[in-house]
Design an enzyme around this catalytic site. Structure first.
Site, mmCIF file in Angstrom:
data_model
loop_
_atom_site.group_PDB
_atom_site.id
_atom_site.type_symbol
_atom_site.label_atom_id
_atom_site.label_comp_id
_atom_site.label_asym_id
_atom_site.label_seq_id
_atom_site.Cartn_x
_atom_site.Cartn_y
_atom_site.Cartn_z
ATOM 1 N N SER A 34 23.925 35.132 -44.944
ATOM 2 C CA SER A 34 23.860 35.521 -46.251
ATOM 3 C C SER A 34 22.964 36.674 -46.636
ATOM 4 O O SER A 34 23.310 37.374 -47.586
ATOM 5 C CB SER A 34 23.245 34.036 -47.041
ATOM 6 O OG SER A 34 22.158 33.727 -46.361
ATOM 7 N N GLY A 86 20.482 39.694 -40.221
ATOM 8 C CA GLY A 86 19.449 38.716 -40.570
ATOM 9 C C GLY A 86 18.925 37.917 -39.095
ATOM 10 O O GLY A 86 19.435 38.544 -38.279
ATOM 11 N N ASP A 88 17.599 33.929 -37.598
ATOM 12 C CA ASP A 88 17.106 32.544 -38.001
ATOM 13 C C ASP A 88 15.888 32.108 -37.904
ATOM 14 O O ASP A 88 15.033 31.327 -38.560
ATOM 15 C CB ASP A 88 17.965 31.550 -37.151
ATOM 16 C CG ASP A 88 19.577 31.437 -37.749
ATOM 17 O OD1 ASP A 88 19.948 31.554 -38.647
ATOM 18 O OD2 ASP A 88 20.188 31.905 -36.647
ATOM 19 N N GLY A 100 22.631 30.935 -36.053
ATOM 20 C CA GLY A 100 23.102 30.001 -37.121
ATOM 21 C C GLY A 100 24.521 30.029 -37.675
ATOM 22 O O GLY A 100 24.813 28.837 -37.921
ATOM 23 N N GLU A 107 27.101 39.722 -32.258
ATOM 24 C CA GLU A 107 25.822 40.129 -32.923
ATOM 25 C C GLU A 107 24.950 40.873 -31.701
ATOM 26 O O GLU A 107 24.334 42.029 -31.880
ATOM 27 C CB GLU A 107 24.953 39.140 -33.619
ATOM 28 C CG GLU A 107 25.570 38.740 -34.938
ATOM 29 C CD GLU A 107 24.816 37.539 -35.394
ATOM 30 O OE1 GLU A 107 24.098 36.667 -34.710
ATOM 31 O OE2 GLU A 107 25.102 37.146 -36.674
ATOM 32 N N LYS A 125 11.482 32.725 -42.203
ATOM 33 C CA LYS A 125 12.098 32.758 -40.779
ATOM 34 C C LYS A 125 10.870 33.400 -39.807
ATOM 35 O O LYS A 125 11.003 33.126 -38.635
ATOM 36 C CB LYS A 125 13.154 33.956 -40.856
ATOM 37 C CG LYS A 125 14.198 33.804 -41.985
ATOM 38 C CD LYS A 125 15.080 32.666 -41.669
ATOM 39 C CE LYS A 125 16.262 32.395 -42.583
ATOM 40 N NZ LYS A 125 17.237 33.441 -42.310
HETATM 41 C C1 5RP Z 1 24.494 34.293 -37.845
HETATM 42 C C2 5RP Z 1 23.258 34.908 -37.829
HETATM 43 C C3 5RP Z 1 22.354 35.101 -39.041
HETATM 44 O O1 5RP Z 1 21.924 36.353 -39.025
HETATM 45 C C4 5RP Z 1 21.312 34.077 -39.224
HETATM 46 O O2 5RP Z 1 22.111 32.721 -39.286
HETATM 47 C C5 5RP Z 1 20.634 34.254 -40.596
HETATM 48 O O3 5RP Z 1 21.543 34.023 -41.591
HETATM 49 P P1 5RP Z 1 21.022 34.016 -43.264
HETATM 50 O O4 5RP Z 1 20.804 35.392 -43.489
HETATM 51 O O5 5RP Z 1 22.042 33.287 -43.663
HETATM 52 O O6 5RP Z 1 19.772 33.081 -42.988
HETATM 53 O O7 5RP Z 1 22.533 34.919 -36.822
HETATM 54 O O8 5RP Z 1 25.133 34.131 -36.564
#
Ligand code: 5RP
Length: 224
Positions: A34, A86, A88, A100, A107, A125
Site C-alpha cells: 500500500s 515499503g 513490514d 507481508g 523485492e 513499522k
Molecule cells: C510486500 C512487502 C511490503 O513492502 C510490506 O508488506 C509493506 O506493505 P505496506 O506498505 O502495505 O504496509 O514487503 O511483499
C-alpha cells in the site's frame, strides 16, 4: 493523521528525494504494497523525467502501466538507480522484514540490483528487534514440509500461509514470534535450507535510506 495520510506523506517525501536526481535514461525499481502504491500514484506526474520502471510484483507492474509508466524486464537493464519500497518492520540498523504481500523474492532481487534502496514506512513499522511481525519465507511447493521440519530444528514454528501462491508459483511459510537478534546470520541460515527460495529478512542488503512518516512529519534515517 490517519495511517493512509502518513503513507501518502512518506511517499511524497520519497518523490521529493528521488525526482530531482532522475535522469531521462534512468530505470527505477518499484516495490509492492500500500505504501509503494502511494509512491506509484505520486510518481505518475513525473513519468517524463525517467525512462521506465522494474516492478517487484505483477500487481505493481499493472498499477505502473495504468499510469502510463513503462515497465521493463530487469534483464533488459544494466541495473537500477533507485529502489523504492515499503517494509513490514525495520530496526535501528535499517534491517527489514518484508514479504507481508508475498513479493519478497522479487523485492530482494530488485533491491540487490539497485544502487540505492529507499524504504518508505509509517511509524507503526519501527521496532528495536525484528520478529514480532511474522517472518515470511518463500518456499518451493514440494519442499514445504521438509523446510518446516528444518525450521523446527532451529526452534521456530512456521505457519503455512493458506491460499497464497507467489508470482513465482511458490508458497509462503510465516515464522511467528521470533526474536531476530542477529538478522544477517538468520538470513544466511534460513536461505541455506534447500527448498527455500528466500527469506523476507533484508539484512545482508538492507535499506540505504529509510523515511518514516509520523504525525509530526517525515524522519529520514541513513544506514550505518
Ligand atoms: C510486500 C512487502 C511490503 O513492502 C510490506 O508488506 C509493506 O506493505 P505496506 O506498505 O502495505 O504496509 O514487503 O511483499
Amino acid at each position: 493523521m490517519t495511517q493512509d495520510e502518513m503513507k501518502r506523506a512518506v511517499a511524497q517525501a520519497a518523490i521529493d528525494y528521488v525526482v530531482p536526481k532522475l535522469k531521462s535514461d534512468d530505470v527505477i525499481g518499484i516495490g509492492t504494497g500500500s505504501t509503494a502504491n502511494c509512491f506509484i500514484d505520486a510518481l505518475a506526474e513525473h513519468k517524463s523525467k525517467f525512462h521506465s520502471a522494474v516492478a517487484s510484483s505483477e500487481a505493481s507492474a499493472e498499477r505502473l502501466r495504468s499510469h502510463g509508466i513503462e515497465v521493463v524486464d530487469l534483464n533488459a537493464t544494466g541495473g537500477l538507480e533507485f529502489y523504492i519500497d515499503g517494509a513490514d518492520e525495520f530496526d535501528p540498523h535499517l534491517n527489514l522484514i518484508k514479504g507481508g504481500g508475498a513479493a519478497l523474492t522479487r523485492e530482494k532481487i530488485v533491491a540487490g540490483a539497485s544502487k540505492e534502496f529507499i524504504c518508505i514506512v509509517d511509524q507503526s513499522k519501527q521496532v528495536q528487534i525484528l520478529g514480532a511481525f511474522p517472518l515470511p519465507i518463500e518456499v518451493i511447493p514440494m519442499a514445504r514440509s521438509y523446510v518446516a521440519r528444518e525450521l523446527a530444528k532451529l526452534g521456530v514454528e512456521p505457519e503455512y500461509r493458506q491460499g497464497v501462491i507467489t508470482d513465482n508459483g511458490n508458497i509462503i511459510l510465516d515464522v511467528h514470534n521470533m526474536d531476530i537478534l542477529d538478522p544477517k546470520r538468520v538470513e544466511d541460515q534460513i536461505n541455506n535450507i534447500p527448498g527455500v527460495v528466500t527469506v523476507g529478512l533484508f539484512a545482508l542488503r538492507g535499506a540505504d535510506v529509510l523515511m518514516m512518516s509520523t504525525p509530526d512529519g517525515v524522519e529520514v534515517m541513513m544506514a550505518d
